[in-house]
Each structure stands twice: as C-alpha cells, then as structure tokens.
Design an enzyme around this catalytic site. Structure first.
Site, PDB file in Angstrom:
ATOM      1  N   LYS A 196      39.224  33.946  -1.265  1.00 50.24           N
ATOM      2  CA  LYS A 196      38.151  33.420  -0.416  1.00 50.24           C
ATOM      3  C   LYS A 196      38.042  31.907  -0.593  1.00 50.24           C
ATOM      4  CE  LYS A 196      33.897  32.443  -0.578  1.00 50.24           C
ATOM      5  NZ  LYS A 196      33.860  31.319   0.370  1.00 50.24           N
ATOM      6  N   CYS A 305      35.678  18.241 -11.073  1.00 51.03           N
ATOM      7  CA  CYS A 305      34.961  18.886 -12.170  1.00 51.03           C
ATOM      8  C   CYS A 305      35.140  18.100 -13.473  1.00 51.03           C
ATOM      9  CB  CYS A 305      35.435  20.307 -12.336  1.00 51.03           C
ATOM     10  SG  CYS A 305      37.219  20.461 -12.284  1.00 51.03           S
ATOM     11  N   GLU A 402      25.557  17.535 -13.778  1.00 49.35           N
ATOM     12  CA  GLU A 402      26.744  17.199 -12.999  1.00 49.35           C
ATOM     13  C   GLU A 402      26.314  16.719 -11.615  1.00 49.35           C
ATOM     14  OE1 GLU A 402      29.381  20.456 -11.661  1.00 49.35           O
ATOM     15  OE2 GLU A 402      31.032  19.175 -12.298  1.00 49.35           O
TER      16      GLU A 402
END
Ligand code: NDP
Length: 498
Positions: A196, A305, A402
C-alpha cells in the site's frame, strides 16, 4: 537537459492513463468504485486520480498473494531464477530512469535531478543487490549432543523459509525507493506482497509495478492497493492472511500497526521517525561540515526520517557554523521539481505544510530565535523557506518533536563529554552525525550514541549493503543489507534420527 524533458513527456503520458489496483496480475478498479485525488504539491492542483482501495480489495489481494506463495510459477522458481528476475527489474528501472524520476518529481515535488541521481538508481541497485541474496540464503548444520539420548545419532540442520505473505505500507517521502527497500528482500526470499503506497504519492509505485510485470514477475507476487491508511492500510495491518507487516512512517501509526498486528501476532518490522543529532566539533573541517550540516537537514526538504534536525555545535565555532548553515539555507533555490535549477521543491501536501509551519509558529511563541526562513514562501504550492532556529532546548516542541520539514534547531555545547547526554535526549534513535578531524574523538563518541546509523564527516549516505533502522522509538528491525533477509525469513530447525 534533453533526457529530463524526455522523461517529463513520458511521465505526462503515464498520467493520462487510468490508474487501477494490481491484484493477481490484473489491473482492476476498487470494488466500491471510489477514487482519490493526486496533487502536484508545487501547484496544489489535482494531476491524477487513483483507486481508493479498501478492505474488500485487500482481501482479494491477500488471496492472490497466498496462491502465488503456495502454488504458482513463483513458488516453483529456483533461487537463481529469482535472482535473475530481480536483476532484470533493476535493468528496466535504469532504462526508465528519466520517466520514473519525472513521475516522482511531479507527485512528491522533489527536484527531478535529485530523483534521477538518487531515488531511481538507488531503487534499481537495491533490486540487483537483493537479487544477489536470492542464492545465498542458507541455514547451518549442527553437531548436537542431546544428553538424555546418549546412544542416538542425529542429523540436525536449519533451513530458512520465506516468511510468507507480506503486507507493506510505505510513506510519501521516497515513494519509489521505499517500495524498492521493501520489495527487494521480499522477492529475494520468495515471499509475496500486498503493497500500500501513501495516498499522496502512489504514481511511481504503480509505474514500478507495470515495469515489474514487464520484467516477468509472475501474477500475484506483487499486489498493489492504493488507498487511505485508515482503510486500506489498517486492513493490511490486521489481515489474518498476512504473515508479516513491514511499515515505514510515523511512530504514531507504527504503534497502531503493532496493536493491529497483535490480533494474530504477525511479524512486524517498523522504520519510524527520528530527531537525529548532528554534532560539529570545533576541530572539524568547517568547509565540509557547514554544507554537510545543511545537507543533513535540507535534503529532500527535511522530509527524511534521519534528517539532522538537532545541530549541536561546539561553542568556539557556534557563530561561524550557524551563520554558514543559515547562508546555505538562504542560497537554496526553491521551485517546482521539474523546473531547471530547482534545488528544493515544496513539501508533499497541504497537511504537511500546515504541520511544519505550525511547528515554526510554536517556536516563535516560545521565544525561539529564527535565524533565517520561518515562513511559507508562496501562496501556491506547499513551499516553506529553509529555516534555521537558535535557542531551543528540552520542553520546546521544535527541539523535542519530529518536524519533518526544512527546519533545523542549532544548539551550542562546550565539551565533548557533554555530547552523549544531549544527543540521546530524545525518544528516537535513528541516525546521528559527527564532524571532527580527531578520529579518536569520533570513535569514543560512536558507541555512546543510541542510533541505528552514525555518519562521520558525511551524512545521508545510503547503500543497499548497509543496514538501516532505528534504536528506541525509531523502529524495529533493519532494512537493507544481509540483516533484512532475516526479517523476511523464518528459521526451521530439522532434527533427523539416523
Ligand atoms: P503516516 O505514518 O500516517 O503514513 C505512512 C503510511 O502509513 C502511509 O501509507 C499511510 O497511508 C499509512 N497509514 C496511515 N494510517 C494508517 C493506519 N491506521 N493503518 C495502516 N496504515 C496507515 O505518516 P503521515 O503521512 O501522516 O506523516 C505524518 C508524520 O509522519 C510526518 O510528519 C513525519 O513526522 C512522519 N513520517 C515519517 C516517515 C519516515 O520515513 N519514517 C515517512 C512519512 C512520515 P495514507 O498516507 O494513505 O493515509
């Protein structure tokens, strides 16, 4: 530039074609007939529609993947044939590099030159590297003693078997490359996949799936369900017919995946968020460290990330490095990914724009100094100026959380001994950077950093051979390298009385 223009026109033709789900080798519409919009983030305009796959479609995809795993051309293929097929997939990606780079640029917003130089060749190389592993997956033989059967003899060994049907859920920051990171080890080990892609960036994955079919991938080995995370993604995570889920995305959703997978204790690997420290010592070569620190945060618009978003600078060179990184930020040319000379594109979506500017505003409210940037750049598209903040610390959102945008927080430190404590004061542990000319200092610091990757005098260096993943809440398991092969196999111990 001719190749880039060529890539853009082929990409435009791809956009004109209807987009469907790939299930059991067939391109089909979602069962409930809905589609979702795909945006060009540089213009904020709809450029395409893809199928809005849901639970029923995931069911069909899992059935197809199970059949391909257990009884198909795929399950009968030798390891060597699998390896050759994967090499061919890599070759076809290289042949379509301009087109794939242009699709990635249109859909994600990243500069086409970056996609062409990094995302696409890294994806091709990943398939070819992992194809090499297909023939090198083996167990061991053991001399066992079994004290309670003193007269018996045994032949004991282990075999590595594919973990089974794998559900893979990927994000939007490197859509093609994240697909490759996930598909490479799955194919090398003989697994089958329900993939996905992110709702924001499904296009390059759909084109990759076509190319993989062209390379000869048997039906049902790869099934692609475009759609939303809460529906299609959640159905993948909880599906009882799926043996393992591999997820890349936010730590928040990673925890939801773990809960969903707990129902049947399926295997889970997670590659999650980060708030990576990047440490510049006064003895570093600043001519390398300053652009290096800027690249660590601004590459891919900070949507990495592992972005070096907490920049620790030794106090003696703090002002110089801060000014240098701010200067680099100001010199970055923002623009549409397909425009010549663009060095940084827009953020991927209106949602991310709101999120990143929200962080910047919170910093302002909390009295953090904006050295440069700190604003949305244009009313069209989702552009944010590369931003350098000064004076944040624990308790400030911009320091603790983050941001996933082009925003770096600079912090001074005095002594090398001060570094481990501050560098590790985060829930994350994905990556870290060290800039120094003192090799002993670097080696003393490396074991003290709680991070899955440590770069020294460089940053953002990736290779198919080098494992990548996180400590702490940055994830479970590793991608790439030999390590990922173990994440896609079960070990079977066999003991035969002879
Ligand atoms: P998400 O974690 O929501 O998205 C990652 C993937 O998970 C997407 O395919 C998404 O689908 C899917 N997903 C979302 N909800 C579920 C669910 N309940 N079950 C299964 N799958 C789900 O990240 P966002 O796109 O919302 O970005 C938010 C933040 O996440 C970013 O600001 C950043 O901090 C972090 N992030 C980290 C990434 C990394 O590389 N580690 C990559 C992307 C984001 P869909 O998009 O279709 O809804």
């Amino acid at each position: 530039m001719a190749t880039t223009i060529e890539g853009a026109s082929v990409a435009a033709r791809f956009l004109e074609q209807p987009k469907r789900l790939l299930i059991d080798g067939e391109w089909v519409e979602a069962r409930h007939g809905r589609t979702l919009e795909v945006f060009d983030p540089a213009l904020g305009e709809v450029i395409d529609h893809v199928q809005d796959g849901d639970r029923d479609d995931v069911d069909l995809a899992v059935t197809a993947a199970r059949k391909a795993l257990e009884d198909s051309a795929w399950s009968r293929m030798t390891a060597s044939e699998r390896g050759r097929l994967m090499w061919k997939i890599g070759e076809i990606i290289y042949e379509h590099a301009d087109e794939l780079a242009a699709i990635e640029s249109l859909d994600n917003g990243k500069p086409v030159g970056v996609a062409r130089a990094a995302d696409v060749p890294l994806a091709a190389d990943l398939f070819q590297y992992m194809g090499g592993w297909a023939t090198k997956i083996f167990g061991h033989t053991f001399q066992i003693s079994v004290p309670y059967t003193p007269d018996a003899q045994y032949h004991a060994y282990t075999v590595k078997e594919p973990i089974g049907v794998v559900g893979q859920i990927i994000p939007w920051n490197f859509p093609l490359l994240m697909a490759a990171w996930k598909l490479g080890p799955a194919l090398a080990t003989g697994c089958t996949v329900v993939l996905k892609p992110a709702e924001q960036t499904p296009l390059s994955v759909l084109r990759l799936a076509e190319l993989m079919q062209e390379a000869g991938l048997p039906d049902g080995v790869l099934n692609v369900i475009t759609g939303f995370g809460e529906t299609a993604g959640a159905a993948v995570a909880a599906h009882p017919g799926i043996d393992k889920v591999a997820f890349t995305g936010s730590t928040e959703v990673g925890k939801m995946i773990v809960k969903a997978a707990a129902g049947d204790l399926k295997r889970v690997t997670l590659e999650l968020g980060g708030k990576s420290p990047n440490v510049v010592f006064a003895d570093a070569d600043l001519e390398t460290a300053i652009p290096g620190a800027a690249n660590a945060i601004f590459f891919n618009h900070g949507q990495c990330c592992c972005a070096g978003s907490r920049l620790y600078i030794q106090h003696k060179v703090y002002d110089d490095v801060l000014a240098g990184v701010a200067g680099k930020a100001e010199s970055i040319k923002l623009g549409r990914g397909l425009d010549e000379g663009t060095e940084m594109g827009p953020l991927v979506s209106a949602e991310q724009l709101e999120r990143v500017t929200g962080f910047i505003e919170s910093g302002k409210v909390e009295g953090i100094r904006t050295v440069t940037g700190g604003r949305q750049v244009s009313p069209n598209g989702y552009f944010v100026a590369p931003t350098v903040l000064d004076g944040a610390g624990p308790g400030n959102k911009v320091y603790d959380e983050e941001i996933f945008g082009p925003v770096v927080t600079a912090i001074p430190f005095k002594e090398p001994e001060d570094v481990p404590a501050v560098a590790n004061e985060t829930i994350y542990g994905l990556a870290a950077g060290i800039w120094t000319n003192d090799i002993s200092k670097a080696h003393r610091l490396i074991p003290q950093l709680k991070a899955g990757t440590v770069w020294v005098n460089t940053y953002n260096v990736f290779d198919a051979a080098l494992p990548f993943g996180g400590y702490k809440q940055s994830g479970w398991g590793r991608e790439m390298g030999e390590e990922v092969i173990h994440e896609y196999t079960e070990t079977k111990s066999v003991c035969i009385a002879i």
